[in-house]
Write a protein that holds these residues in place. Structure first.
Motif, PDB file in Angstrom:
ATOM      1  N   ASP A   2      10.834   7.122 -53.764  1.00 17.49           N
ATOM      2  CA  ASP A   2       9.629   7.695 -54.466  1.00 17.49           C
ATOM      3  C   ASP A   2      10.146   9.323 -54.720  1.00 17.49           C
ATOM      4  O   ASP A   2       9.676  10.007 -53.900  1.00 17.49           O
ATOM      5  CB  ASP A   2       8.585   7.872 -54.025  1.00 17.49           C
ATOM      6  CG  ASP A   2       7.743   6.453 -54.220  1.00 17.49           C
ATOM      7  OD1 ASP A   2       8.203   5.194 -54.091  1.00 17.49           O
ATOM      8  OD2 ASP A   2       6.076   6.160 -53.051  1.00 17.49           O
ATOM      9  N   ASP A   5       7.563  14.770 -56.861  1.00 17.82           N
ATOM     10  CA  ASP A   5       6.205  15.118 -57.083  1.00 17.82           C
ATOM     11  C   ASP A   5       5.436  14.856 -57.712  1.00 17.82           C
ATOM     12  O   ASP A   5       5.438  15.537 -58.917  1.00 17.82           O
ATOM     13  CB  ASP A   5       7.356  16.172 -57.629  1.00 17.82           C
ATOM     14  CG  ASP A   5       8.666  16.046 -58.202  1.00 17.82           C
ATOM     15  OD1 ASP A   5       9.763  16.445 -59.209  1.00 17.82           O
ATOM     16  OD2 ASP A   5       8.766  14.422 -58.098  1.00 17.82           O
ATOM     17  N   CYS A   6       6.005  13.525 -57.883  1.00 21.55           N
ATOM     18  CA  CYS A   6       4.778  12.718 -58.681  1.00 21.55           C
ATOM     19  C   CYS A   6       3.303  13.211 -59.217  1.00 21.55           C
ATOM     20  O   CYS A   6       2.898  13.414 -60.000  1.00 21.55           O
ATOM     21  CB  CYS A   6       5.049  11.096 -58.395  1.00 21.55           C
ATOM     22  SG  CYS A   6       5.817  10.438 -59.822  1.00 21.55           S
ATOM     23  N   ALA A   9       3.175  16.504 -60.297  1.00 19.66           N
ATOM     24  CA  ALA A   9       3.323  16.531 -62.593  1.00 19.66           C
ATOM     25  C   ALA A   9       2.426  15.373 -62.897  1.00 19.66           C
ATOM     26  O   ALA A   9       2.169  15.369 -64.455  1.00 19.66           O
ATOM     27  CB  ALA A   9       4.844  14.935 -62.456  1.00 19.66           C
ATOM     28  N   VAL A  10       1.465  14.684 -62.508  1.00 16.59           N
ATOM     29  CA  VAL A  10       0.462  13.919 -63.193  1.00 16.59           C
ATOM     30  C   VAL A  10      -0.936  15.024 -62.510  1.00 16.59           C
ATOM     31  O   VAL A  10      -1.713  14.289 -63.040  1.00 16.59           O
ATOM     32  CB  VAL A  10      -0.443  12.312 -62.847  1.00 16.59           C
ATOM     33  CG1 VAL A  10       1.945  11.769 -63.171  1.00 16.59           C
ATOM     34  CG2 VAL A  10       0.102  12.424 -61.246  1.00 16.59           C
ATOM     35  N   GLN A  36       5.547  14.223 -70.622  1.00 13.87           N
ATOM     36  CA  GLN A  36       6.179  13.558 -70.065  1.00 13.87           C
ATOM     37  C   GLN A  36       6.035  12.256 -70.815  1.00 13.87           C
ATOM     38  O   GLN A  36       4.857  12.576 -71.857  1.00 13.87           O
ATOM     39  CB  GLN A  36       5.314  12.632 -68.324  1.00 13.87           C
ATOM     40  CG  GLN A  36       5.776  13.717 -67.389  1.00 13.87           C
ATOM     41  CD  GLN A  36       5.516  12.908 -66.082  1.00 13.87           C
ATOM     42  OE1 GLN A  36       4.506  12.490 -65.973  1.00 13.87           O
ATOM     43  NE2 GLN A  36       6.636  12.307 -65.003  1.00 13.87           N
ATOM     44  N   SER A  40       6.928   7.167 -68.607  1.00 23.13           N
ATOM     45  CA  SER A  40       7.802   7.764 -66.830  1.00 23.13           C
ATOM     46  C   SER A  40       6.475   8.107 -66.354  1.00 23.13           C
ATOM     47  O   SER A  40       6.216   8.432 -65.227  1.00 23.13           O
ATOM     48  CB  SER A  40       8.725   8.849 -67.530  1.00 23.13           C
ATOM     49  OG  SER A  40       8.559   9.702 -68.429  1.00 23.13           O
ATOM     50  N   ARG A  43       4.414   5.602 -64.969  1.00 25.68           N
ATOM     51  CA  ARG A  43       4.964   4.867 -63.970  1.00 25.68           C
ATOM     52  C   ARG A  43       4.485   6.408 -62.908  1.00 25.68           C
ATOM     53  O   ARG A  43       4.186   5.166 -61.614  1.00 25.68           O
ATOM     54  CB  ARG A  43       6.912   5.066 -64.195  1.00 25.68           C
ATOM     55  CG  ARG A  43       7.446   4.077 -62.928  1.00 25.68           C
ATOM     56  CD  ARG A  43       9.157   3.702 -63.586  1.00 25.68           C
ATOM     57  NE  ARG A  43       8.996   5.047 -64.193  1.00 25.68           N
ATOM     58  CZ  ARG A  43       9.772   5.352 -65.974  1.00 25.68           C
ATOM     59  NH1 ARG A  43       9.615   4.161 -66.208  1.00 25.68           N
ATOM     60  NH2 ARG A  43      10.555   6.017 -66.065  1.00 25.68           N
ATOM     61  N   CYS A  44       4.367   7.103 -62.722  1.00 25.99           N
ATOM     62  CA  CYS A  44       4.467   8.203 -61.848  1.00 25.99           C
ATOM     63  C   CYS A  44       2.980   8.499 -61.715  1.00 25.99           C
ATOM     64  O   CYS A  44       2.542   8.363 -60.253  1.00 25.99           O
ATOM     65  CB  CYS A  44       4.892   9.702 -62.719  1.00 25.99           C
ATOM     66  SG  CYS A  44       5.863  10.887 -61.413  1.00 25.99           S
ATOM     67  N   ARG A  47       2.661   6.040 -59.420  1.00 26.28           N
ATOM     68  CA  ARG A  47       3.091   5.860 -57.801  1.00 26.28           C
ATOM     69  C   ARG A  47       2.227   6.802 -57.232  1.00 26.28           C
ATOM     70  O   ARG A  47       2.080   6.375 -55.951  1.00 26.28           O
ATOM     71  CB  ARG A  47       4.452   6.743 -58.298  1.00 26.28           C
ATOM     72  CG  ARG A  47       5.776   6.337 -56.977  1.00 26.28           C
ATOM     73  CD  ARG A  47       7.070   6.418 -57.711  1.00 26.28           C
ATOM     74  NE  ARG A  47       7.755   5.717 -58.126  1.00 26.28           N
ATOM     75  CZ  ARG A  47       8.355   5.679 -59.098  1.00 26.28           C
ATOM     76  NH1 ARG A  47       9.072   7.438 -59.042  1.00 26.28           N
ATOM     77  NH2 ARG A  47       9.353   4.757 -59.665  1.00 26.28           N
ATOM     78  N   ALA A  48       1.658   8.082 -57.675  1.00 32.47           N
ATOM     79  CA  ALA A  48       1.254   9.061 -56.723  1.00 32.47           C
ATOM     80  C   ALA A  48       0.161   8.606 -56.382  1.00 32.47           C
ATOM     81  O   ALA A  48      -0.628   8.836 -55.370  1.00 32.47           O
ATOM     82  CB  ALA A  48       0.526  10.346 -58.020  1.00 32.47           C
TER      83      ALA A  48
END
Length: 110
Positions: A2, A5-6, A9-10, A36, A40, A43-44, A47-48
């Motif tokens: 992972d 920084d996700c 990023a979001v 982004q 992506s 996806r990010c 994950r976050a």
């Protein structure tokens, strides 16, 4: 693996959803905010936040709706509109799926 920084990023998108959930929000708009691509970003975000961007938006809306149903006597149609739903049927469907009860039951239990 992972990328840690996700969340960073979001986070612009997360904040935007929290502050603008009443408005119409689409994925490409959110992805652009985070610089982004849509894929992506999706996806990010997943994950976050452990959920999809749209699912997160629905949860924020339904939480707000729950508060309105308990704290006000606004008609359910008005509550739906205030939290960003154009259609009462999708509001009812999301409400039931997320809370396990209908908006009407939520109000009665208040």
């Amino acid at each position: 693996s992972d990328p840690p920084d996700c969340l960073d990023a979001v986070s612009p998108a997360v904040l935007y959803i929290v502050n603008h959930y009443q408005e119409e929000i689409n994925l490409s708009q959110l992805a652009a905010m985070c610089a982004q691509s849509v894929s992506s970003f999706r996806r990010c975000f997943q994950r976050a936040m452990r959920t999809s961007p749209l699912e997160y938006l629905y949860h924020v809306r339904i939480k707000a709706a729950t508060n309105l149903l308990k704290a006000t006597s606004l008609p359910i149609t008005e509550v739906a509109a205030r939290v960003g739903y154009q259609s009462l049927s999708s509001f009812n469907r999301h409400f039931l799926r997320i809370t396990g009860i209908s908006p009407r039951q939520c109000r009665k239990g208040a």
